[in-house]
Design a protein around this motif. Structure first.
Motif, PDB file in Angstrom:
ATOM      1  N   GLU A  88       0.826  -1.209   0.000  1.00 16.02           N
ATOM      2  CA  GLU A  88       0.000   0.000   0.000  1.00 16.02           C
ATOM      3  C   GLU A  88       0.862   1.261   0.000  1.00 16.02           C
ATOM      4  N   ALA A  89       1.991   1.241   0.700  1.00 17.85           N
ATOM      5  CA  ALA A  89       2.887   2.400   0.723  1.00 17.85           C
ATOM      6  C   ALA A  89       3.445   2.658  -0.671  1.00 17.85           C
ATOM      7  N   LYS A  90       3.890   1.608  -1.359  1.00 22.11           N
ATOM      8  CA  LYS A  90       4.425   1.763  -2.714  1.00 22.11           C
ATOM      9  C   LYS A  90       3.341   2.242  -3.677  1.00 22.11           C
ATOM     10  N   ARG A  91       2.142   1.639  -3.569  1.00 19.34           N
ATOM     11  CA  ARG A  91       1.027   2.016  -4.450  1.00 19.34           C
ATOM     12  C   ARG A  91       0.650   3.487  -4.260  1.00 19.34           C
ATOM     13  N   GLU A  92       0.609   3.943  -3.011  1.00 22.15           N
ATOM     14  CA  GLU A  92       0.246   5.341  -2.726  1.00 22.15           C
ATOM     15  C   GLU A  92       1.322   6.298  -3.232  1.00 22.15           C
ATOM     16  N   ALA A  93       2.593   5.946  -3.068  1.00 22.11           N
ATOM     17  CA  ALA A  93       3.673   6.805  -3.558  1.00 22.11           C
ATOM     18  C   ALA A  93       3.613   6.922  -5.083  1.00 22.11           C
ATOM     19  N   ILE A  94       3.364   5.810  -5.764  1.00 26.51           N
ATOM     20  CA  ILE A  94       3.241   5.838  -7.230  1.00 26.51           C
ATOM     21  C   ILE A  94       2.039   6.673  -7.643  1.00 26.51           C
ATOM     22  N   ARG A  95       0.922   6.508  -6.946  1.00 25.52           N
ATOM     23  CA  ARG A  95      -0.282   7.291  -7.259  1.00 25.52           C
ATOM     24  C   ARG A  95      -0.007   8.780  -7.102  1.00 25.52           C
ATOM     25  N   LEU A  96       0.673   9.165  -6.027  1.00 24.83           N
ATOM     26  CA  LEU A  96       0.992  10.576  -5.800  1.00 24.83           C
ATOM     27  C   LEU A  96       1.967  11.101  -6.858  1.00 24.83           C
ATOM     28  N   CYS A  97       2.905  10.275  -7.262  1.00 22.02           N
ATOM     29  CA  CYS A  97       3.893  10.680  -8.271  1.00 22.02           C
ATOM     30  C   CYS A  97       3.218  10.909  -9.629  1.00 22.02           C
ATOM     31  N   GLU A  98       2.240  10.079  -9.942  1.00 20.49           N
ATOM     32  CA  GLU A  98       1.547  10.162 -11.234  1.00 20.49           C
ATOM     33  C   GLU A  98       0.273  10.990 -11.151  1.00 20.49           C
ATOM     34  N   SER A  99       0.076  11.743 -10.086  1.00 25.10           N
ATOM     35  CA  SER A  99      -1.210  12.367  -9.789  1.00 25.10           C
ATOM     36  C   SER A  99      -1.783  13.236 -10.905  1.00 25.10           C
ATOM     37  N   ASP A 100      -0.976  14.014 -11.601  1.00 24.79           N
ATOM     38  CA  ASP A 100      -1.576  14.859 -12.639  1.00 24.79           C
ATOM     39  C   ASP A 100      -1.427  14.263 -14.042  1.00 24.79           C
ATOM     40  N   GLY A 101      -0.910  13.051 -14.152  1.00 20.19           N
ATOM     41  CA  GLY A 101      -0.862  12.373 -15.441  1.00 20.19           C
ATOM     42  C   GLY A 101       0.362  12.675 -16.285  1.00 20.19           C
ATOM     43  N   ARG A 102       1.012  13.790 -16.042  1.00 23.76           N
ATOM     44  CA  ARG A 102       2.173  14.149 -16.864  1.00 23.76           C
ATOM     45  C   ARG A 102       3.395  13.297 -16.536  1.00 23.76           C
ATOM     46  N   TYR A 103       3.450  12.763 -15.325  1.00 22.70           N
ATOM     47  CA  TYR A 103       4.664  12.095 -14.879  1.00 22.70           C
ATOM     48  C   TYR A 103       4.590  10.577 -14.929  1.00 22.70           C
ATOM     49  N   ALA A 104       3.568  10.001 -15.526  1.00 26.20           N
ATOM     50  CA  ALA A 104       3.459   8.541 -15.615  1.00 26.20           C
ATOM     51  C   ALA A 104       4.451   8.038 -16.655  1.00 26.20           C
ATOM     52  N   PRO A 105       5.042   6.921 -16.487  1.00 26.55           N
ATOM     53  CA  PRO A 105       4.913   5.998 -15.362  1.00 26.55           C
ATOM     54  C   PRO A 105       5.966   6.277 -14.287  1.00 26.55           C
ATOM     55  N   CYS A 106       5.560   6.162 -13.041  1.00 29.87           N
ATOM     56  CA  CYS A 106       6.479   6.259 -11.911  1.00 29.87           C
ATOM     57  C   CYS A 106       6.719   4.853 -11.371  1.00 29.87           C
ATOM     58  N   ARG A 107       7.846   4.666 -10.728  1.00 33.59           N
ATOM     59  CA  ARG A 107       8.149   3.371 -10.120  1.00 33.59           C
ATOM     60  C   ARG A 107       8.616   3.607  -8.684  1.00 33.59           C
ATOM     61  N   ASP A 108       8.441   2.569  -7.856  1.00 29.67           N
ATOM     62  CA  ASP A 108       8.885   2.735  -6.466  1.00 29.67           C
ATOM     63  C   ASP A 108      10.406   2.705  -6.418  1.00 29.67           C
ATOM     64  N   ASN A 109      10.942   3.465  -5.461  1.00 34.73           N
ATOM     65  CA  ASN A 109      12.384   3.624  -5.401  1.00 34.73           C
ATOM     66  C   ASN A 109      12.939   3.414  -3.995  1.00 34.73           C
ATOM     67  N   GLY A 110      12.135   2.970  -3.074  1.00 30.94           N
ATOM     68  CA  GLY A 110      12.597   2.707  -1.715  1.00 30.94           C
ATOM     69  C   GLY A 110      11.431   2.721  -0.757  1.00 30.94           C
ATOM     70  N   TRP A 111      11.598   2.043   0.347  1.00 29.24           N
ATOM     71  CA  TRP A 111      10.538   2.004   1.353  1.00 29.24           C
ATOM     72  C   TRP A 111      11.162   1.902   2.743  1.00 29.24           C
ATOM     73  N   VAL A 112      10.340   2.155   3.753  1.00 32.50           N
ATOM     74  CA  VAL A 112      10.782   2.118   5.138  1.00 32.50           C
ATOM     75  C   VAL A 112       9.682   1.486   5.989  1.00 32.50           C
ATOM     76  N   ARG A 113      10.103   0.764   7.023  1.00 33.04           N
ATOM     77  CA  ARG A 113       9.168   0.184   8.001  1.00 33.04           C
ATOM     78  C   ARG A 113       9.535   0.758   9.365  1.00 33.04           C
ATOM     79  N   ASN A 114       8.582   1.407  10.011  1.00 30.32           N
ATOM     80  CA  ASN A 114       8.769   1.982  11.348  1.00 30.32           C
ATOM     81  C   ASN A 114      10.017   2.861  11.417  1.00 30.32           C
ATOM     82  N   GLY A 115      10.137   3.746  10.472  1.00 30.54           N
ATOM     83  CA  GLY A 115      11.281   4.654  10.428  1.00 30.54           C
ATOM     84  C   GLY A 115      10.966   5.853   9.556  1.00 30.54           C
TER      85      GLY A 115
END
Length: 174
Positions: free
Chosen positions: A95-122
């Motif tokens: 869900e964290a990766k999906r939300e970050a990608i959604r925010l990155c692609e939010s206005d459509g100009r920046y698609a496709p975005c890919r996840d580039n890192g994640w954190v757990r409890n940090g």
């Protein structure tokens, strides 16, 4: 009248800790409940008063670990467009990766975005730098107050120039 009130008040306050509890005494079970500084609940049995024995028996302490669900954050990027976005406090990595990608692609100009890192409890932050006239992203993942410094350090170690924070530190903590 004032003296009688003070005597009654003294007797009431004397009886508050007469059971030796120091917390919430549960008379039905004979246990004492205390919440310690870290939020854990401690229960122990309070023995009934015994005549003639001035040394109380040792108290048994029972710890109850409270399961706190982890929180996740992620960063998504579109290197060609130079777009980056972060999510935080999500219940799972996916869900964290999906939300970050959604925010990155939010206005459509920046698609496709890919996840580039994640954190757990940090905490996570991102710095950008130019290397061979190309935009590069450097993540910093660590404890609160460390992520931005780590992102800049990674950028500098890669010998990139014009290193700057583009995603401020965001923390996903339970």
């Amino acid at each position: 009248m004032k003296k009688l009130f003070l005597i009654a008040l003294g007797l009431v306050s004397f009886n508050v800790y007469a059971n030796g509890c120091g917390g919430e005494y549960q008379a039905a079970t004979g246990t004492c409940r205390i919440i310690d500084g870290s939020g854990r609940q401690i229960l122990y049995n309070v023995p009934p008063p015994q005549s003639g024995n001035s040394t109380p028996p040792p108290k048994k302490i029972i710890y109850h670990d409270v399961k706190v669900p982890s929180k996740f954050g992620a960063i998504a990027i579109n290197e060609k467009a130079g777009a980056v976005a972060a999510s935080s406090n999500m219940p799972s990595i996916a869900e964290a990766k999906r939300e970050a990608i959604r925010l990155c692609e939010s206005d459509g100009r920046y698609a496709p975005c890919r996840d580039n890192g994640w954190v757990r409890n940090g905490c996570i932050a991102a710095a950008s730098g130019k290397k061979s006239s190309k935009f590069q992203l450097f993540n910093g993942i660590g404890e609160r107050g460390e992520a931005e410094r780590l992102a800049i350090n990674h950028c500098n170690k890669a010998k990139a120039f014009e290193c700057q924070i583009i995603v401020p530190e965001t923390c996903s903590l339970p």
